[in-house]
Design a protein around this motif. Sequence first.
Motif, PDB file in Angstrom:
ATOM      1  N   GLN A  44       0.831  -1.189   0.000  1.00  0.00           N
ATOM      2  CA  GLN A  44       0.000   0.000   0.000  1.00  0.00           C
ATOM      3  C   GLN A  44       0.879   1.257   0.000  1.00  0.00           C
ATOM      4  OE1 GLN A  44      -2.362  -1.366   3.521  1.00  0.00           O
ATOM      5  NE2 GLN A  44      -4.098  -0.804   2.257  1.00  0.00           N
ATOM      6  N   THR A  45       0.346   2.333  -0.547  1.00  0.00           N
ATOM      7  CA  THR A  45       1.001   3.633  -0.481  1.00  0.00           C
ATOM      8  C   THR A  45       1.151   3.993   0.996  1.00  0.00           C
ATOM      9  OG1 THR A  45      -0.049   4.243  -2.564  1.00  0.00           O
ATOM     10  CG2 THR A  45       0.750   6.052  -1.191  1.00  0.00           C
ATOM     11  N   PRO A  46       2.250   4.659   1.400  1.00  0.00           N
ATOM     12  CA  PRO A  46       2.426   5.003   2.819  1.00  0.00           C
ATOM     13  C   PRO A  46       1.182   5.676   3.410  1.00  0.00           C
ATOM     14  CG  PRO A  46       4.438   5.483   1.620  1.00  0.00           C
ATOM     15  CD  PRO A  46       3.405   5.083   0.586  1.00  0.00           C
ATOM     16  N   LEU A  47       0.858   5.284   4.630  1.00  0.00           N
ATOM     17  CA  LEU A  47      -0.385   5.718   5.278  1.00  0.00           C
ATOM     18  C   LEU A  47      -0.491   7.241   5.367  1.00  0.00           C
ATOM     19  CD1 LEU A  47      -3.004   4.834   6.662  1.00  0.00           C
ATOM     20  CD2 LEU A  47      -1.725   4.689   8.813  1.00  0.00           C
ATOM     21  N   HIS A  48       0.617   7.938   5.608  1.00  0.00           N
ATOM     22  CA  HIS A  48       0.512   9.393   5.758  1.00  0.00           C
ATOM     23  C   HIS A  48       0.052  10.062   4.459  1.00  0.00           C
ATOM     24  CE1 HIS A  48       4.667   9.179   4.155  1.00  0.00           C
ATOM     25  NE2 HIS A  48       4.458  10.410   3.728  1.00  0.00           N
ATOM     26  N   HIS A  49       0.422   9.504   3.308  1.00  0.00           N
ATOM     27  CA  HIS A  49      -0.069  10.047   2.035  1.00  0.00           C
ATOM     28  C   HIS A  49      -1.559   9.763   1.872  1.00  0.00           C
ATOM     29  CE1 HIS A  49       3.607  11.539   0.332  1.00  0.00           C
ATOM     30  NE2 HIS A  49       4.214  10.352   0.351  1.00  0.00           N
ATOM     31  N   ARG A  50      -1.965   8.561   2.212  1.00  0.00           N
ATOM     32  CA  ARG A  50      -3.388   8.209   2.072  1.00  0.00           C
ATOM     33  C   ARG A  50      -4.255   9.044   3.012  1.00  0.00           C
ATOM     34  NH1 ARG A  50      -3.924   2.858   3.545  1.00  0.00           N
ATOM     35  NH2 ARG A  50      -1.748   2.541   4.073  1.00  0.00           N
ATOM     36  N   ALA A  51      -3.744   9.297   4.215  1.00  0.00           N
ATOM     37  CA  ALA A  51      -4.472  10.142   5.163  1.00  0.00           C
ATOM     38  C   ALA A  51      -4.590  11.568   4.628  1.00  0.00           C
ATOM     39  CB  ALA A  51      -3.771  10.128   6.522  1.00  0.00           C
ATOM     40  N   PRO A 172     -10.378  16.598  -8.184  1.00  0.00           N
ATOM     41  CA  PRO A 172      -9.269  17.465  -8.607  1.00  0.00           C
ATOM     42  C   PRO A 172      -8.170  17.670  -7.559  1.00  0.00           C
ATOM     43  CG  PRO A 172     -11.353  18.387  -9.347  1.00  0.00           C
ATOM     44  CD  PRO A 172     -11.681  17.217  -8.467  1.00  0.00           C
ATOM     45  N   GLN A 173      -8.538  17.906  -6.302  1.00  0.00           N
ATOM     46  CA  GLN A 173      -7.506  18.148  -5.292  1.00  0.00           C
ATOM     47  C   GLN A 173      -6.699  16.891  -4.995  1.00  0.00           C
ATOM     48  OE1 GLN A 173      -8.115  20.539  -1.894  1.00  0.00           O
ATOM     49  NE2 GLN A 173      -9.677  21.816  -2.856  1.00  0.00           N
ATOM     50  N   VAL A 174      -7.356  15.750  -4.989  1.00  0.00           N
ATOM     51  CA  VAL A 174      -6.644  14.488  -4.769  1.00  0.00           C
ATOM     52  C   VAL A 174      -5.701  14.228  -5.942  1.00  0.00           C
ATOM     53  CG1 VAL A 174      -6.901  11.979  -4.557  1.00  0.00           C
ATOM     54  CG2 VAL A 174      -8.398  13.509  -3.251  1.00  0.00           C
ATOM     55  N   LYS A 175      -6.192  14.461  -7.144  1.00  0.00           N
ATOM     56  CA  LYS A 175      -5.366  14.252  -8.336  1.00  0.00           C
ATOM     57  C   LYS A 175      -4.129  15.157  -8.297  1.00  0.00           C
ATOM     58  CE  LYS A 175      -5.656  13.988 -13.355  1.00  0.00           C
ATOM     59  NZ  LYS A 175      -6.538  14.125 -14.533  1.00  0.00           N
ATOM     60  N   ALA A 176      -4.301  16.404  -7.894  1.00  0.00           N
ATOM     61  CA  ALA A 176      -3.177  17.335  -7.815  1.00  0.00           C
ATOM     62  C   ALA A 176      -2.140  16.851  -6.799  1.00  0.00           C
ATOM     63  CB  ALA A 176      -3.675  18.732  -7.441  1.00  0.00           C
ATOM     64  N   TYR A 177      -2.612  16.331  -5.665  1.00  0.00           N
ATOM     65  CA  TYR A 177      -1.692  15.818  -4.643  1.00  0.00           C
ATOM     66  C   TYR A 177      -0.922  14.604  -5.171  1.00  0.00           C
ATOM     67  CZ  TYR A 177       0.039  14.080  -0.165  1.00  0.00           C
ATOM     68  OH  TYR A 177       0.854  13.644   0.853  1.00  0.00           O
ATOM     69  N   ILE A 178      -1.627  13.714  -5.846  1.00  0.00           N
ATOM     70  CA  ILE A 178      -0.993  12.521  -6.423  1.00  0.00           C
ATOM     71  C   ILE A 178       0.134  12.925  -7.375  1.00  0.00           C
ATOM     72  CG2 ILE A 178      -1.363  10.614  -8.055  1.00  0.00           C
ATOM     73  CD1 ILE A 178      -4.198  10.340  -6.760  1.00  0.00           C
ATOM     74  N   HIS A 179      -0.143  13.876  -8.228  1.00  0.00           N
ATOM     75  CA  HIS A 179       0.869  14.313  -9.198  1.00  0.00           C
ATOM     76  C   HIS A 179       2.041  15.011  -8.503  1.00  0.00           C
ATOM     77  CE1 HIS A 179      -0.879  13.217 -13.090  1.00  0.00           C
ATOM     78  NE2 HIS A 179      -2.038  13.335 -12.465  1.00  0.00           N
ATOM     79  N   GLN A 180       1.723  15.820  -7.506  1.00  0.00           N
ATOM     80  CA  GLN A 180       2.774  16.532  -6.769  1.00  0.00           C
ATOM     81  C   GLN A 180       3.721  15.551  -6.070  1.00  0.00           C
ATOM     82  OE1 GLN A 180       1.287  18.626  -3.364  1.00  0.00           O
ATOM     83  NE2 GLN A 180       3.072  19.945  -3.195  1.00  0.00           N
ATOM     84  N   GLN A 181       3.156  14.486  -5.525  1.00  0.00           N
ATOM     85  CA  GLN A 181       3.937  13.521  -4.747  1.00  0.00           C
ATOM     86  C   GLN A 181       4.425  12.331  -5.582  1.00  0.00           C
ATOM     87  OE1 GLN A 181       4.801  14.049  -1.536  1.00  0.00           O
ATOM     88  NE2 GLN A 181       3.716  16.014  -1.584  1.00  0.00           N
ATOM     89  N   HIS A 182       4.002  12.232  -6.844  1.00  0.00           N
ATOM     90  CA  HIS A 182       4.378  11.112  -7.731  1.00  0.00           C
ATOM     91  C   HIS A 182       4.073   9.766  -7.057  1.00  0.00           C
ATOM     92  CE1 HIS A 182       6.329  13.877 -10.494  1.00  0.00           C
ATOM     93  NE2 HIS A 182       6.837  14.476  -9.430  1.00  0.00           N
ATOM     94  N   LEU A 183       2.810   9.579  -6.702  1.00  0.00           N
ATOM     95  CA  LEU A 183       2.441   8.419  -5.895  1.00  0.00           C
ATOM     96  C   LEU A 183       2.192   7.139  -6.680  1.00  0.00           C
ATOM     97  CD1 LEU A 183       0.108   9.989  -3.187  1.00  0.00           C
ATOM     98  CD2 LEU A 183       2.545   9.451  -3.039  1.00  0.00           C
TER      99      LEU A 183
END
Length: 197
Positions: A44-51, A172-183
């Motif tokens: 799983q992706t690290p919990l702090h990113h998912r939170a 949109p905000q989740v997508k922006a975070y994903i791209h920023q963090q390269h998840l």
Amino acid sequence: MRIALFGTSADPPTAGHQAILCWLAERYDRVAVWAADNPFKSQQTPLHHRAQMLQLLIAEIKPQRQNIGFYQELSSHRTLETVEKAQQWGQVELTLVIGADLIEQLPRWYLIKDLLQQVQLLVIPRPGYGIEESDLARLRELGAKIAIADLTGLDVSSTAYRDRCDPEAVTPQVKAYIHQQHLYKCQDAPKEKLSIR
């Protein structure tokens, strides 16, 4: 006070999760949400990113739904421990919200009989996952009090986003975070170049 407990892997949280939260907020006094590690899932992706993504998802709807709250302190590998923490809020009636995809694995959860004595179950139907009466009967034998939501989740999933970057899956905000963090790998995959003839 009637509280809906909605823990999710949120890997990533989707527009489907958001629709469920809005539906729950109309029917419960409080909706408690958190990101959780699922012991039945690996890598799983690290919990702090998912939170963080889940908080962004909630923030998008919070102005209209003041009774939805993010409670990461409820997160535990064992749902029974989550419920025991929630019971410290006082005189509460707890409903554990699960997707239809979890019905089959629920009997294998830690001290499931003890858990089912302390909560009601609300099952959210999901496209692609049937709700079998035999599975519900097995849960009732374990002591479950079950309701099926009159809501069918959106036909989007975290898996579809991870595998194919389904643009309809995330907000949109989740997508922006994903791209920023390269998840997720799919977002960084090279796009096929158009051939010029």
